[in-house]
Design a protein around this motif. Structure first.
Motif, mmCIF file in Angstrom:
data_model
loop_
_atom_site.group_PDB
_atom_site.id
_atom_site.type_symbol
_atom_site.label_atom_id
_atom_site.label_comp_id
_atom_site.label_asym_id
_atom_site.label_seq_id
_atom_site.Cartn_x
_atom_site.Cartn_y
_atom_site.Cartn_z
ATOM 1 N N ASN A 192 10.661 47.371 12.610
ATOM 2 C CA ASN A 192 11.190 48.710 12.879
ATOM 3 C C ASN A 192 12.417 49.049 12.035
ATOM 4 O O ASN A 192 12.839 50.201 12.003
ATOM 5 C CB ASN A 192 11.500 48.876 14.363
ATOM 6 C CG ASN A 192 10.225 48.910 15.197
ATOM 7 O OD1 ASN A 192 9.116 48.969 14.647
ATOM 8 N ND2 ASN A 192 10.376 48.847 16.501
ATOM 9 N N GLU A 193 12.976 48.063 11.337
ATOM 10 C CA GLU A 193 14.042 48.366 10.375
ATOM 11 C C GLU A 193 13.437 48.944 9.088
ATOM 12 O O GLU A 193 14.130 49.564 8.291
ATOM 13 C CB GLU A 193 14.843 47.104 10.031
ATOM 14 C CG GLU A 193 15.624 46.566 11.219
ATOM 15 C CD GLU A 193 16.273 45.214 10.935
ATOM 16 O OE1 GLU A 193 16.354 44.807 9.754
ATOM 17 O OE2 GLU A 193 16.677 44.561 11.903
ATOM 18 N N TYR A 194 12.153 48.683 8.874
ATOM 19 C CA TYR A 194 11.479 49.135 7.652
ATOM 20 C C TYR A 194 10.567 50.333 7.883
ATOM 21 O O TYR A 194 10.269 51.066 6.941
ATOM 22 C CB TYR A 194 10.641 47.988 7.058
ATOM 23 C CG TYR A 194 11.481 46.891 6.460
ATOM 24 C CD1 TYR A 194 11.785 46.894 5.100
ATOM 25 C CD2 TYR A 194 11.983 45.859 7.246
ATOM 26 C CE1 TYR A 194 12.558 45.895 4.544
ATOM 27 C CE2 TYR A 194 12.767 44.852 6.697
ATOM 28 C CZ TYR A 194 13.046 44.883 5.345
ATOM 29 O OH TYR A 194 13.825 43.899 4.795
ATOM 30 N N MET A 195 10.071 50.478 9.112
ATOM 31 C CA MET A 195 9.052 51.487 9.395
ATOM 32 C C MET A 195 9.438 52.285 10.622
ATOM 33 O O MET A 195 10.008 51.745 11.565
ATOM 34 C CB MET A 195 7.699 50.807 9.643
ATOM 35 C CG MET A 195 7.305 49.900 8.495
ATOM 36 S SD MET A 195 5.721 49.088 8.745
ATOM 37 C CE MET A 195 4.621 50.470 8.522
ATOM 38 N N ARG A 196 9.108 53.586 10.581
ATOM 39 C CA ARG A 196 9.396 54.395 11.762
ATOM 40 C C ARG A 196 8.219 55.314 12.060
ATOM 41 O O ARG A 196 7.273 55.395 11.290
ATOM 42 C CB ARG A 196 10.708 55.154 11.592
ATOM 43 C CG ARG A 196 10.831 55.973 10.335
ATOM 44 C CD ARG A 196 12.267 56.483 10.120
ATOM 45 N NE ARG A 196 13.154 55.415 9.682
ATOM 46 C CZ ARG A 196 14.139 54.865 10.406
ATOM 47 N NH1 ARG A 196 14.387 55.267 11.618
ATOM 48 N NH2 ARG A 196 14.892 53.919 9.898
#
Ligand SMILES: CC(=[NH2+])C(=O)[O-]
Length: 143
Positions: free
Chosen positions: A94-98
């Motif tokens: 979730n730090e890379y994708m939202r």
């Protein structure tokens, strides 16, 4: 046409291609990425969080090589050797994708291609026709 891309930022692949683009670059297939650096060295021995981070850095580099980014991913498949660590996986992912997130599959497997590798993630991206991302074609491994 179909383009085969092996960015030098990723370890030399043995028996597969890291990135294949089809449909003039609209669709981008990313091979299962693992926590190895560009020299093929493991990042994060016995450290699942570090392995997830390196794997997502490799996915980012692979997507960029295909002219895509995480927001273009429509499908991803994640293999982990220990489902008990899934919360750590999700937190770092979730730090890379939202949102909106891609379709996805998440499975625990007995082993991956090396005993010390704790996850592998593959993806498919579809680049919008209007997208302005120019493909990044960094130095490639030569066969
Ligand atoms: C690491 C990987 N994707 C393979 O096929 O060995």
């Amino acid at each position: 046409g179909v383009q085969h891309i092996n960015p030098a930022a990723l370890g030399a692949p043995h028996g597969y291609t890291h990135v294949i683009t089809v449909d003039g670059g609209r669709t981008v297939y990313i091979a299962g990425q693992v926590p190895l650096d560009r020299h093929g060295q493991l990042v994060g021995a016995n450290d699942f969080a570090a392995q997830v981070r390196q794997t997502f850095e490799n996915l980012k580099a692979a997507l960029a090589a295909g002219g895509a980014n995480f927001s273009d991913v429509v499908e991803m498949t994640t293999y982990v050797t220990d489902m008990a660590q899934v919360d750590t996986y999700r937190k770092i992912r979730n730090e890379y994708m939202r949102d909106p997130m891609p379709t996805a599959s998440l499975v625990e497997v007995k082993s991956l291609f090396r005993k010390d590798v704790m996850l592998e993630v593959s993806a498919v991206a579809v680049v919008p026709a209007s997208s302005a991302h120019p493909p990044v074609r960094p130095a490639e491994h030569t066969p």
